[in-house]
Write a protein that holds these residues in place. Sequence first.
Motif, PDB file in Angstrom:
ATOM      1  N   LYS A 174       0.792  -1.231   0.000  1.00  0.00           N
ATOM      2  CA  LYS A 174       0.000   0.000   0.000  1.00  0.00           C
ATOM      3  C   LYS A 174       0.828   1.286   0.000  1.00  0.00           C
ATOM      4  N   LYS A 175       2.011   1.243   0.621  1.00  0.00           N
ATOM      5  CA  LYS A 175       2.794   2.467   0.749  1.00  0.00           C
ATOM      6  C   LYS A 175       3.697   2.679  -0.461  1.00  0.00           C
ATOM      7  N   ASN A 176       3.910   3.956  -0.774  1.00  0.00           N
ATOM      8  CA  ASN A 176       4.813   4.340  -1.850  1.00  0.00           C
ATOM      9  C   ASN A 176       6.172   4.714  -1.266  1.00  0.00           C
ATOM     10  N   ARG A 177       7.214   4.534  -2.086  1.00  0.00           N
ATOM     11  CA  ARG A 177       8.557   4.898  -1.654  1.00  0.00           C
ATOM     12  C   ARG A 177       9.322   5.555  -2.793  1.00  0.00           C
ATOM     13  N   ASN A 178       9.933   6.675  -2.516  1.00  0.00           N
ATOM     14  CA  ASN A 178      10.908   7.273  -3.415  1.00  0.00           C
ATOM     15  C   ASN A 178      12.246   7.195  -2.692  1.00  0.00           C
ATOM     16  N   ILE A 179      13.156   6.385  -3.231  1.00  0.00           N
ATOM     17  CA  ILE A 179      14.418   6.075  -2.569  1.00  0.00           C
ATOM     18  C   ILE A 179      15.562   6.726  -3.346  1.00  0.00           C
ATOM     19  N   TRP A 180      16.429   7.441  -2.621  1.00  0.00           N
ATOM     20  CA  TRP A 180      17.602   8.060  -3.242  1.00  0.00           C
ATOM     21  C   TRP A 180      18.837   7.439  -2.611  1.00  0.00           C
ATOM     22  N   ILE A 181      19.532   6.598  -3.388  1.00  0.00           N
ATOM     23  CA  ILE A 181      20.784   5.991  -2.946  1.00  0.00           C
ATOM     24  C   ILE A 181      21.919   6.906  -3.398  1.00  0.00           C
ATOM     25  N   PHE A 182      22.667   7.419  -2.452  1.00  0.00           N
ATOM     26  CA  PHE A 182      23.746   8.361  -2.770  1.00  0.00           C
ATOM     27  C   PHE A 182      24.782   7.694  -3.673  1.00  0.00           C
ATOM     28  N   PRO A 183      25.231   8.346  -4.764  1.00  0.00           N
ATOM     29  CA  PRO A 183      24.854   9.706  -5.136  1.00  0.00           C
ATOM     30  C   PRO A 183      23.773   9.814  -6.221  1.00  0.00           C
ATOM     31  N   ASN A 184      23.636   8.792  -7.089  1.00  0.00           N
ATOM     32  CA  ASN A 184      22.849   9.021  -8.306  1.00  0.00           C
ATOM     33  C   ASN A 184      21.950   7.860  -8.711  1.00  0.00           C
ATOM     34  N   LEU A 185      21.460   7.104  -7.733  1.00  0.00           N
ATOM     35  CA  LEU A 185      20.474   6.060  -8.024  1.00  0.00           C
ATOM     36  C   LEU A 185      19.166   6.425  -7.349  1.00  0.00           C
ATOM     37  N   VAL A 186      18.089   6.466  -8.123  1.00  0.00           N
ATOM     38  CA  VAL A 186      16.750   6.735  -7.593  1.00  0.00           C
ATOM     39  C   VAL A 186      15.843   5.566  -7.967  1.00  0.00           C
ATOM     40  N   ILE A 187      15.132   5.033  -6.979  1.00  0.00           N
ATOM     41  CA  ILE A 187      14.125   4.010  -7.237  1.00  0.00           C
ATOM     42  C   ILE A 187      12.785   4.564  -6.800  1.00  0.00           C
ATOM     43  N   ASN A 188      11.918   4.789  -7.762  1.00  0.00           N
ATOM     44  CA  ASN A 188      10.562   5.262  -7.488  1.00  0.00           C
ATOM     45  C   ASN A 188       9.639   4.054  -7.453  1.00  0.00           C
ATOM     46  N   ASP A 189       9.210   3.685  -6.266  1.00  0.00           N
ATOM     47  CA  ASP A 189       8.316   2.541  -6.076  1.00  0.00           C
ATOM     48  C   ASP A 189       6.929   3.108  -5.807  1.00  0.00           C
ATOM     49  N   ILE A 190       6.249   3.477  -6.909  1.00  0.00           N
ATOM     50  CA  ILE A 190       4.985   4.206  -6.767  1.00  0.00           C
ATOM     51  C   ILE A 190       3.887   3.507  -7.573  1.00  0.00           C
ATOM     52  N   MET A 191       3.308   4.142  -8.598  1.00  0.00           N
ATOM     53  CA  MET A 191       2.285   3.446  -9.389  1.00  0.00           C
ATOM     54  C   MET A 191       2.906   2.392 -10.314  1.00  0.00           C
ATOM     55  N   ALA A 192       4.211   2.369 -10.351  1.00  0.00           N
ATOM     56  CA  ALA A 192       5.027   1.333 -10.980  1.00  0.00           C
ATOM     57  C   ALA A 192       6.409   1.514 -10.368  1.00  0.00           C
ATOM     58  N   ILE A 193       7.362   0.710 -10.777  1.00  0.00           N
ATOM     59  CA  ILE A 193       8.712   0.827 -10.219  1.00  0.00           C
ATOM     60  C   ILE A 193       9.667   1.245 -11.328  1.00  0.00           C
ATOM     61  N   THR A 194      10.398   2.317 -11.076  1.00  0.00           N
ATOM     62  CA  THR A 194      11.414   2.730 -12.031  1.00  0.00           C
ATOM     63  C   THR A 194      12.757   2.862 -11.333  1.00  0.00           C
ATOM     64  N   ILE A 195      13.807   2.470 -12.034  1.00  0.00           N
ATOM     65  CA  ILE A 195      15.186   2.660 -11.591  1.00  0.00           C
ATOM     66  C   ILE A 195      15.777   3.761 -12.471  1.00  0.00           C
ATOM     67  N   ARG A 196      16.299   4.800 -11.848  1.00  0.00           N
ATOM     68  CA  ARG A 196      16.901   5.886 -12.616  1.00  0.00           C
ATOM     69  C   ARG A 196      18.325   6.148 -12.142  1.00  0.00           C
ATOM     70  N   THR A 197      19.232   6.268 -13.099  1.00  0.00           N
ATOM     71  CA  THR A 197      20.574   6.759 -12.813  1.00  0.00           C
ATOM     72  C   THR A 197      20.844   7.954 -13.718  1.00  0.00           C
ATOM     73  N   PHE A 198      21.738   8.819 -13.271  1.00  0.00           N
ATOM     74  CA  PHE A 198      21.995  10.042 -14.030  1.00  0.00           C
ATOM     75  C   PHE A 198      23.420  10.501 -13.757  1.00  0.00           C
ATOM     76  N   TYR A 199      24.028  11.105 -14.785  1.00  0.00           N
ATOM     77  CA  TYR A 199      25.434  11.505 -14.657  1.00  0.00           C
ATOM     78  C   TYR A 199      25.633  12.849 -15.344  1.00  0.00           C
ATOM     79  N   PRO A 200      26.420  13.725 -14.707  1.00  0.00           N
ATOM     80  CA  PRO A 200      26.633  15.055 -15.291  1.00  0.00           C
ATOM     81  C   PRO A 200      27.668  15.051 -16.406  1.00  0.00           C
ATOM     82  N   VAL A 201      27.298  15.562 -17.545  1.00  0.00           N
ATOM     83  CA  VAL A 201      28.236  15.807 -18.629  1.00  0.00           C
ATOM     84  C   VAL A 201      28.834  17.194 -18.457  1.00  0.00           C
ATOM     85  N   GLU A 202      27.988  18.132 -18.053  1.00  0.00           N
ATOM     86  CA  GLU A 202      28.382  19.501 -17.744  1.00  0.00           C
ATOM     87  C   GLU A 202      27.638  19.908 -16.476  1.00  0.00           C
ATOM     88  N   PRO A 203      27.993  21.030 -15.847  1.00  0.00           N
ATOM     89  CA  PRO A 203      27.240  21.452 -14.660  1.00  0.00           C
ATOM     90  C   PRO A 203      25.747  21.585 -14.926  1.00  0.00           C
TER      91      PRO A 203
END
Length: 433
Positions: free
Chosen positions: A295-324
Amino acid sequence: MSKYIRESELSFQVNRQAFIDKDILELERDAIFSKCWLYIGHESELENKGDFHRRKVGGRNLLLTRSQDGEIRAFYNSCPHRGALVTREKCGNSKVFRCFYHAWSFNNQGELVGMPDKAGYHNDHNCDGSKNLTTVERLESYRGFIFVNFDKDAISLEEYLGNAREYLDLVADQAEASENPQGMEVLAAPQNYSVRANWKLLGENSVDLYHGVPTHKTYFDIVATRGGTMEKDSLVGEGRDLGGGHAVMEYYSAWPRPVGKWIEGYGEEAKEIIDNNIKTLEEKFGAERAHRIAKKNRNIWIFPNLVINDIMAITIRTFYPVEPGYIEVDAYALAPKGEPANFREVRNDSFLEFLGPGGFATPDDNEALELAQEGFANAKGVGWNDISKGMNREVPQATDEAQMRAFWRQWNKLITAEEALKEEQEKEEVGRA
């Protein structure tokens, strides 16, 4: 006081130079992306011997594969000969990787197994293994989530994750809703897109429930037409500092959850599946934990750049800076294996409708982040971001900003570590004088 963070009992501010300064980005590459555990993939993407994926992690081109001996390995995707990528394909299955440039060949355990005109080299040319593919310094996994670290002396992944393991468990345990659980799996290929904003803005946004209703009102209105109405407990929950820069917000919402919250828009057939999910989870984990998983939703931020949105579906997101002010994003859908095909379609529709690059959330969020990045051009006049919401509460709410402050404290600690060490050494020298 740090030149990047200003914190008092009821105020927390971040210097906007942290989002626009090129020197700070270089510090981040050295102090964070070269020393922290970074997500590279999921074990479900390497089901068979020979499966491989080409990934860019922490600015490095890597090759992730399951070798013929069954071991998962990560190599630098660079030929020891003259540096070219040893594989250009994004993914596939192969026992051998052959460099396009001079046709040096390597097996999927990284060993050099062939090169043209071998007679042109001394017999002991590779007797020390120096011409094999270079293995990434560290690779470990937790509950199917695979991470790498470029620092050979780094602490273990489990120690690094710390309290965040509890929330990864809540995600992975959704596979147990099946009577015949087979684990979780990443669905198809990742979605790749870019945003003209600083990487830390996307992390902040991912654990920012405060913006949910005003920014994504259209989505909530549509969900309401399908039976997903805002109730008294909607958006109620807590934001938590998990230590080590990791953070989470856990809360209720109006939207559905394929694992355990049905709405009319899902259809009657889906209701039976979800009811069975809840029943099975209760039998395995008890009512309290089953409720939390389902029943509960979770938005998880694993330092530094992994996000798992466990909400109406589950998504794994990573992101990296090319420029500022420019990042590249990889997003993956995650789901329990073995779901009925028609129910998987319901899940995928729910995922794409909100979390996909063309959904109701992602374009709105990207627009907000890019507007913020544009606003940082005024940093000399308006120099600080305020991240103080909830500091006046004993228990931070999910719509507060405690989870962001968790990230920034760890970020500041790592970015200023060398400077702090130098100051300490100078004090010791003065004391000895």
